[in-house]
Design an enzyme around this catalytic site. Structure first.
Site, PDB file in Angstrom:
ATOM      1  N   GLY A  53       4.978  11.198  -3.271  1.00  0.00           N
ATOM      2  CA  GLY A  53       4.553   9.880  -3.761  1.00  0.00           C
ATOM      3  C   GLY A  53       5.608   9.276  -4.672  1.00  0.00           C
ATOM      4  O   GLY A  53       5.930   8.096  -4.575  1.00  0.00           O
ATOM      5  N   CYS A  86       0.860  -1.186   0.000  1.00  0.00           N
ATOM      6  CA  CYS A  86       0.000   0.000   0.000  1.00  0.00           C
ATOM      7  C   CYS A  86       0.889   1.226   0.000  1.00  0.00           C
ATOM      8  O   CYS A  86       1.959   1.212   0.596  1.00  0.00           O
ATOM      9  CB  CYS A  86      -0.863   0.033   1.253  1.00  0.00           C
ATOM     10  SG  CYS A  86      -2.390  -0.866   1.049  1.00  0.00           S
ATOM     11  N   GLU A 139       1.834  -4.345  -5.427  1.00  0.00           N
ATOM     12  CA  GLU A 139       0.702  -5.253  -5.332  1.00  0.00           C
ATOM     13  C   GLU A 139      -0.477  -4.647  -6.067  1.00  0.00           C
ATOM     14  O   GLU A 139      -0.674  -3.438  -6.064  1.00  0.00           O
ATOM     15  CB  GLU A 139       0.371  -5.463  -3.849  1.00  0.00           C
ATOM     16  CG  GLU A 139      -0.607  -6.568  -3.592  1.00  0.00           C
ATOM     17  CD  GLU A 139      -0.839  -6.779  -2.094  1.00  0.00           C
ATOM     18  OE1 GLU A 139       0.127  -6.695  -1.324  1.00  0.00           O
ATOM     19  OE2 GLU A 139      -1.997  -7.021  -1.717  1.00  0.00           O
TER      20      GLU A 139
END
Lengths: 440, 454
Positions: A319, A306, A340
Site C-alpha cells: 500500500g 481509489c 480523492e
C-alpha cells in the site's frame, strides 16, 4: 398451553407483533411449553423462546471468530433454505468493529440470553448498551469528521449504509487465494443468488462455479493486466490500464475492489480513469497485488481515486508502495496531487504515514528556512496535506508572532518511528512512463 | 499563559518558516508541558518504552486493522499453468479482446450449464466450448442486427428487443460445422434467455444506465458530459453561427482596445523622452557654466587667454576632422543629442560637454593652454561660431546681410554662443582686436566672481 401465549405476546408485543405472521411465535411457544410444565420455569428459557426469530435491529452478543462474545446488531435476516420455517440466519454488525466485519451468522453463534430489544427498551439490562451506542456513534463521527467523510452528510451516509448494509458476496476465489470479502458490491442482478464468486486472476472475469472458471482458464489468453508495463523491479511490475480501451477489465476491477472498499462508488463509467495495477510476477503470470485508479484529468488535482491492496498482500508494504508511486507519477507530471476524498480508515492511516515519513525526512536534513510551498514542490504533496500533517504532529507552532517548524531530531525520530516503515521503495529510474495525453 | 490567548495569524504557505532544531528553544518561554512534543521528550528518558507506546498516533486505529482472512486454493496449481515467460523488455498492451476477434468472450453461466447438461443427454455431439462459442456468436450477431437497424441505445431505458432471426443466424453460423438441429435448439434457448433478461447477455454489449438514473444498484453510467450542457453557462456557449459572430465581435473590440492602448503607451513614452531631454539639456548647461568658471579661474592664474577655436569644437568635429568630413551632421551619440535639434539648431556644439570629454579635459590641464590663441579675448560662457556652419544653418552675421547695399561697416561682428544657447554677435573692434561692449550682451569682464551675473 394456550395460556402461555397471551403473556408472551403481551410482553414482547411491541417487538414482535408487527411485520411477520403470528405463526412462528405460536409455534415457538408451543414447542417451549412442554418443557416447562412447572409454573416457575426458567425465565431465560422463556426469554429465549420468546425472542425468536430475532427482529432486525435487535442487539445481542455473538461469538466471533476469536471465540469470544461481542455485541452485535442484527442488520438483516433470511430463512435458511431447506429447514424449518423458524430457522433464520442473521446478518450482524459487530458494533465494536468496522462494517467490513459484518457477516451472516447461524443461530448457535448468538447468545440469546443477552438479547435486548433496543428499539423500545430504555432501561438497559447490560448497562453496556449505552456504551455500545456511543461507540457506534463515535465511529460514525470519526468517519464523518476525521476520515474526511464530510462530503457525505448524515442523510447520504445513512442511505449509503442502507443500500450497502448486507454483503452480497461473502467470499471470492482469485488465483491462489480464497478471500473473505468486506463490503457489498453492486454486481449485476444475475449474480444476486450466489455467495461466492470465482475470478480469473488475469482478466478478472467472474463466474459462479469453479467449473466455469476452469473452462475459462483453458481459453483465457491473458497472463498480465491488459495494459502497458511501466515499472519493473525484481518480481514487482506495474501496469497502466486505460479504462476506455479495456472497459470490461476496468469494470471487473471495480466490482472486485468494491468488495474491499466501503466508500468506493461505481456510479460512473471507467472511461475517464487509468488503472495502475501492481503485480508480483512468476512463471504462472503477473498476479495482481493491488491497484490504484487515477482520473485522466482531475479538476481537483486528485492524483489517486481509489487504492486497494488485496487482503492476502496486506501488511507487506504494498500500500505504501502504491501511494509513493502515485506521487512519483505526479512528480513526472510536474503537478502536486492529493488523494480523492473520503479516505477510508486504512487509507488515511497509510497516507498519514507516508506524508509523515516524506516530510520529516526532508525536515531532518534541511538547513535554513523553508516554506510549505517549497515542501510541496519538492514532494508533489498538496500544501493542505502538508499543513494538516505537520499540524497534527504539532510540528508547526506559533511563537513570537510567527509560525515556526519544530524539527528537533529526537522528536522527528519518534514520529518517524510511529509512522512505521516506508514499505517497498519506488526506484524512480525504473519508471518508464509518459503522462497521459488525450488521443485525438 | 496569556500568550496562548493570541490567535495565531493564518499561515502563509509561501512564507519561509524558520526550522527550530531544538525543542528547548520553545520551552524556555513556555509553560511546562504545553505541547505533546515537549512532553514526549521529557518522558522519554524515564520510561522510554511506555512513552513510545503512548504516543504512537496510529495505535488506536491499528487495533482495528483486521487480520486479512484468506485461505489458499488447493487446485490453483492445476487451474493456472506455468506458461508465462517474462520478456526482458517491458510488456506492451495489445488491442482489447473485442478487437482481436477470435476470442470467445462469453463464459457459460449456471443456467447455461444446467440447460447444457440436460440437452447433452440427448445430443452428445455438443461440447460446452462449442455451446459457449455459439452463444457468443449469437450475441454478436444480434448486436450487429440492432446496429444495422439503428436501434443501439446509448443507455438502457426500455427492454432491448431481440432482432436476430433464426434464418439469419443459420446463414452466419453455417461455417461452424454444427448440425442444424443443434443450432436451432441453441438459438431457441438463447432467444428465450435473452427475452427474459431483456438485455444482451454479453456484458460488453449491455448499454450503461442513463445518466439521470439514481438507482445505486446500477453502475458505470457515462460521465455527465451531456448533463453539463444543461447548466446555464454551457448553454450560453452554444456552438452555432450566432455565438461565432458574437465572439468575432468581441475579438474585434479587443483588438481595437489593444491598438488604442499601444498608441497611448507610445505617446506617453515620447512625453517622457521630451522631459528627459530637457532635463539633460539643463544639466549640461549648468555643467558647462561651471566648467567655464573653472577654466577661467585656471587661466586667470596662468595669464593665458582661453579658447582656441579648435579646442571648443564639438566632439563630432573631432571625429570629423579624423574622418575627413564624412559627415557634417552630428552623429547620433544619444537620443538626448538628437532630441536637442528641434529646439535649437545651433546646438551641435553643446553635447560636446559630455562627461567623458569633461574627464579628458581634466586630465590634460597642462597641455591645452598652449593651444590657445593668445589674442583671443576672454569671453565668458562663449564658444566661437564657425562661419560655414552658420551658413549651412542659414544664419548670417549682421555685417554680411547688409553687405551688398551699404559700404563696409565701421566695425565687424564676431559671433559666439552665449548663455542659454543664444547666438550672439559682438561688435568687434578690428583695430584693437577687442569686443565693443554694447550692453546688450551678457558679457561681463573677467571679474573674480562672475556668479553675480545670474
Amino acid at each position: 398451553m394456550g395460556s402461555l401465549d397471551a403473556p408472551i405476546s403481551a410482553e414482547n408485543g411491541s417487538v414482535h407483533a408487527a411485520g411477520h405472521g403470528k405463526s412462528p411465535l405460536i409455534d415457538v411457544a408451543a414447542r417451549a411449553a412442554p418443557a416447562d410444565s412447572t409454573p416457575d420455569f426458567d425465565t431465560s428459557k422463556r426469554r429465549r423462546s420468546s425472542v425468536l426469530p430475532l427482529e432486525v435491529g435487535t442487539r445481542v452478543m455473538c461469538r466471533w471468530r476469536d471465540s469470544k462474545y461481542h455485541p452485535v446488531k442484527v442488520i438483516e435476516r433470511r430463512r435458511v433454505h431447506g429447514s424449518g420455517p423458524n430457522d433464520y440466519e442473521y446478518y450482524v454488525h459487530y458494533t465494536e468493529f468496522n462494517r467490513r466485519l459484518d457477516e451472516w451468522v447461524k443461530l448457535d453463534q448468538l447468545d440469546l440470553d443477552s438479547v435486548e430489544a433496543v428499539v423500545d427498551e430504555k432501561v438497559e439490562e447490560k448497562g453496556a448498551t449505552g456504551l455500545k451506542m456511543t461507540r457506534h456513534q463515535k465511529r460514525k463521527i470519526d468517519e464523518t469528521h476525521v476520515e474526511g467523510h464530510e462530503e457525505l452528510d448524515a442523510a447520504s451516509l445513512r442511505e449509503h449504509e442502507e443500500f450497502t448494509k448486507v454483503k452480497n458476496i461473502a467470499t471470492i476465489e482469485l488465483g491462489r487465494y480464497e478471500i473473505e470479502t468486506w463490503y457489498f458490491s453492486p454486481f449485476p442482478p444475475e449474480y444476486n443468488d450466489c455467495l461466492k464468486l470465482f475470478f480469473c486472476e488475469f482478466c478478472l472475469n467472474f463466474m459462479k462455479r469453479k467449473e466455469q472458471l476452469q473452462r475459462h482458464m483453458k481459453k483465457c489468453d491473458l497472463k498480465h493486466p491488459p495494459g502497458d508495463e511501466i515499472y519493473r523491479s525484481g518480481t514487482l511490475s506495474m501496469f497502466e490500464v486505460d479504462g476506455k480501451k479495456n472497459k470490461v477489465y476496468g469494470q471487473n476491477l471495480c466490482y472486485l475492489a468494491k468488495l474491499f472498499l466501503d466508500h468506493k462508488t461505481l456510479y460512473y463509467d471507467v472511461d475517464l480513469f487509468l488503472f495502475y495495477v501492481l503485480c508480483e510476477c512468476d512463471d504462472r503470470g503477473c498476479h495482481m497485488v493491488g491497484y490504484f485508479s487515477k482520473e485522466k484529468h482531475s479538476e481537483e488535482s486528485y492524483n489517486l481515486a481509489c487504492i486497494l491492496t488485496l487482503p492476502p498482500y496486506q501488511r507487506k508494504g504494498y500500500g505504501k508502495f502504491l501511494i509513493a508511486f502515485s506521487y512519483e507519477l505526479s512528480k513526472k507530471e510536474g503537478k502536486v496531487g492529493t488523494p480523492e476524498r473520503p479516505l477510508s480508515d486504512l487509507g488515511l492511516l497509510s497516507y498519514r504515514g507516508y506524508w509523515t515519513r516524506v516530510l520529516l525526512d526532508i525536515l531532518k536534513k534541511h538547513k535554513g528556512n523553508i516554506s510549505i510551498k517549497e515542501l510541496s514542490d519538492m514532494t508533489a504533496i498538496k500544501a493542505e496535506d502538508i499543513l494538516t500533517t505537520l499540524q497534527s504532529l504539532e510540528l508547526i507552532q506559533y511563537r513570537k508572532g510567527q509560525h515556526v517548524i519544530c524539527a528537533d531530531p529526537k522528536v522527528l525520530d519518534r514520529h518517524l518511528k510511529a509512522a512505521g516503515r516506508g514499505g517497498l521503495e519506488v526506484d524512480v529510474c525504473k519508471l518508464i512512463w509518459t503522462p497521459y495525453k488525450e488521443q485525438s | 499563559m496569556s500568550r496562548l490567548s493570541f490567535r495565531p495569524r493564518p499561515l502563509d504557505i509561501h512564507k519561509k518558516l524558520p526550522i527550530v532544531k531544538s525543542i528547548k528553544d520553545f520551552d524556555d518561554d513556555e509553560a511546562p508541558a504545553s505541547t505533546r512534543n515537549s512532553q514526549l521528550l521529557r518522558i522519554v528518558p524515564e520510561v522510554e518504552h511506555e512513552a513510545h507506546v503512548q504516543h504512537v498516533p496510529s495505535k488506536k486505529a491499528a487495533s482495528e486493522i483486521p487480520t486479512p482472512q484468506f485461505v489458499y486454493v488447493d487446485t490453483y496449481e492445476r487451474d493456472y499453468s506455468c506458461t508465462f515467460a517474462q520478456p526482458t523488455s517491458y510488456l506492451r498492451a495489445r488491442g482489447a479482446r473485442a478487437e482481436i476477434g477470435e476470442f470467445v468472450e462469453y463464459d457459460l453461466d449456471n443456467e447455461d450449464e444446467d440447460w447444457f447438461s440436460e440437452f447433452s443427454e440427448e445430443m452428445k455431439s455438443l461440447t460446452p466450448e462449442m455451446f459457449e462459442s455459439l452463444l457468443f456468436k449469437l450475441e454478436v450477431l444480434d448486436h450487429k442486427a440492432r446496429e444495422r437497424a439503428g436501434l443501439i441505445t446509448p443507455t438502457v431505458g426500455s427492454p432491448i428487443p431481440v432482432l436476430l432471426r433464426l434464418e439469419t443466424a443459420m446463414e452466419s453460423l453455417q461455417a461452424q460445422a454444427v448440425k442444424y438441429t443443434i443450432i436451432q435448439s441453441v438459438y431457441d434457448y438463447w432467444k428465450e434467455k435473452r427475452q427474459r433478461w431483456q438485455k444482451p447477455v454479453l456484458r460488453r454489449l449491455q448499454p450503461p444506465p442513463p445518466v439521470n438514473d439514481t438507482n445505486p444498484y446500477n453502475v458505470f453510467r457515462p460521465r455527465e458530459k451531456a448533463h453539463r450542457l444543461h447548466t446555464r453557462r454551457m448553454q450560453r456557449r452554444e456552438n452555432n453561427v450566432q455565438s461565432f459572430e458574437k465572439l468575432r465581435q468581441v475579438r474585434r473590440n479587443l483588438d481595437q482596445a489593444k491598438s488604442l492602448l499601444e498608441a497611448l503607451i507610445k505617446r506617453e513614452e515620447k512625453k517622457r523622452e521630451v522631459i528627459e531631454s530637457e532635463v539633460t539639456l539643463q544639466r549640461m548647461q549648468m555643467k558647462y557654466k561651471h566648467e567655464t568658471e573653472f577654466l577661467e579661474d585656471n587661466l586667470a592664474l596662468s595669464g593665458f587667454t582661453p579658447f582656441s577655436s579648435k579646442f571648443v569644437s564639438s566632439e563630432e568635429e573631432f571625429f570629423d576632422s579624423d574622418d575627413v568630413m564624412t559627415n557634417r551632421l552630428p552623429r547620433s551619440r544619444s537620443t538626448a543629442v538628437q532630441n536637442l535639434h528641434p529646439y535649437d539648431t545651433n546646438l551641435p556644439v553643446v553635447p560636446a560637454v559630455s562627461s567623458k570629454q569633461e574627464l579628458k579635459r581634466r586630465y590634460v590641464p597642462h597641455g591645452w593652454p598652449h593651444k590657445l590663441d593668445p589674442l583671443e579675448p576672454v569671453l565668458l560662457f562663449t564658444k566661437p561660431l564657425l562661419p560655414d556652419k552658420l551658413a549651412m544653418a542659414g544664419i548670417l552675421p549682421p555685417d554680411s546681410i547688409t553687405k551688398n547695399g551699404v559700404p563696409a561697416q565701421p566695425y565687424k561682428f564676431r559671433g559666439r554662443i552665449g548663455r542659454g544657447g543664444r547666438i550672439i554677435f559682438d561688435r568687434w573692434n578690428s583695430l584693437v582686436q577687442t569686443p565693443i561692449d554694447c550692453g546688450n550682451s551678457y558679457y561681463m569682464p573677467p571679474k573674480p566672481r562672475p556668479s553675480t551675473c545670474n
